[in-house]
Design a protein around this motif. Structure first.
Motif: not given
Length: 408
Positions: A326-336
């Protein structure tokens, strides 16, 4: 943006991968806003940041010393007339004449005609003259626009504004930046037994609300704008009234403690009149099977288990990527996810996907899964810094085997 159909009241548990896919499909950046550079920290650029000026603005000295013309340095030692001084932020000095020099400080504009700075420790001042040795090597001059030129895209869209990016934007004379809007998030915690931390000691029939502030902090860490938490009694009318108020200024509502079958029915009864459409209700995972997700219009509603470890685990796996999307970083940014080696044997996987609290070994790429995993546990959260993925039906794994890990 693709959406999933609304689910019947007691649909079978959704697979973990399918549940994440549903959240991903329903989450897109919320919109662009322009914010002052001073307020842009940790925000995500929605468009390239473009330089408004050259850097440096003109040819400038890279060292303290004396601006000279290389063609004048024809002997082992050359005597030059010292004419003037140029300082950083000062006006451009007059053009340099033959057999003259100008004193310069680091960052000072170079006079026309000068192509070299002789460092002050290599020269000797005698009255109104300097004695300069024959020099070669670096000229110690920063040409105009040698760092970046006006009109250059310096920070690409998608960049998170950290201190390094802020230096670049400020140096480019950028006052405001186009960023994706932060999702506004509110936490609702329901349970008759919950009281604010510090109050439970007065009544043995109550327990501290240990989730509200933790979820708000997690939301802030991943890029949301937390609006606060509200504790709600287990009553349909109170939950509906509180949710209606939250809908006025919120993009994401997190309901903690509203995910068991009984509580989910209560939440559905409270929120369906407000337009709730359930996207999934229950996920084949451990801990966190009761987690659910739906929408009220364009507002995302995530229901988490009331047990602390289960709540934070499901928040890490669903709320964090939702906020990033939602904030533009991308869904996968939190799933590294990364691979680490088990430092002990582990048994076969269960009938559900497991996400186990674990501790990273600081001296190797090893990982230790914490013993006695319990969804209601709280103490182990202070130790856990990783989640280890163990898929349903996974074979037993021996020490040294590789497992997927996610920072917790």
């Amino acid at each position: 943006m693709a959406t999933a159909p609304e689910l019947p009241c007691h649909a079978a548990a959704t697979s973990f991968d399918a549940a994440q896919a549903v959240v991903r499909a329903n989450c897109a950046p919320l919109g662009i806003e322009w914010v002052a550079l001073a307020k842009a920290g940790r925000r995500i650029l929605a468009a390239d940041a473009v330089a408004r000026i050259d850097s440096p603005r003109r040819d400038s000295a890279a060292m303290d010393g004396f601006a000279v013309r290389s063609q004048d340095l024809t002997s082992d030692f050359t005597r030059l007339v010292l004419r003037a001084e140029s300082v950083a932020g000062g006006a451009v000095p007059p053009a340099l004449l033959a057999d003259t020099a100008i004193r310069v400080s680091t960052g000072a504009p170079m006079p026309a005609g000068a192509d070299r700075v002789v460092m002050h420790e290599h020269a000797r001042v005698e009255g109104g003259h300097i004695i300069v040795p024959h020099v070669s090597g670096k000229p110690h001059v920063r040409p105009r626009a040698s760092d970046f030129a006006q009109g250059t895209a310096l920070l690409p869209a998608g960049t998170r504004i950290d201190p390094r990016a802020m230096v670049v934007a400020a140096a480019a004379d950028i006052e405001k930046l186009p960023v994706w809007r932060q999702p506004r998030l509110r936490v609702l915690v329901n349970g008759d037994e919950l009281v604010p931390p510090g109050c439970a000691v007065q009544d043995c029939d109550t327990i501290p609300d240990s989730l509200s502030e933790a979820l708000l902090l997690m939301a802030r860490q991943w890029g949301a704008k937390p609006l606060g938490a509200l504790r709600v009694m287990d009553r349909v009318d109170e939950l509906r009234a509180t949710a209606r108020m939250a809908l006025e200024d919120t993009d994401v509502i997190v309901i903690a403690g509203g995910a068991s079958d009984g509580h989910r029915d209560l939440v559905r009864a409270a929120l369906t009149p407000l337009g709730l459409r359930m996207r999934f209700a229950g996920v084949a995972m451990k801990p966190g099977k009761p987690v659910w997700y739906g929408m009220i219009g364009g507002i995302h509603v995530l229901g988490l288990p009331g047990n602390p470890t289960a709540a934070l685990t499901t928040a890490r796996l669903f709320l964090a990527p939702m906020i990033c999307a939602l904030s533009g970083a991308g869904f996968d940014h939190a799933l590294r996810w990364s691979e680490r080696r088990l430092l002990h044997d582990v048994p076969a996987g269960s009938d559900r996907d497991q996400f186990l609290c674990a501790v990273a070994d600081r001296t190797s790429d090893g990982v230790i899964i914490i013993a006695r995993q319990e969804a209601s546990a709280q103490m182990m959260l202070a130790r856990a810094d990783l989640l280890v993925e163990r898929r349903a039906g996974a074979d037993p794994a021996a020490a040294g085997a590789s497992v997927r890990c996610l920072p917790f």
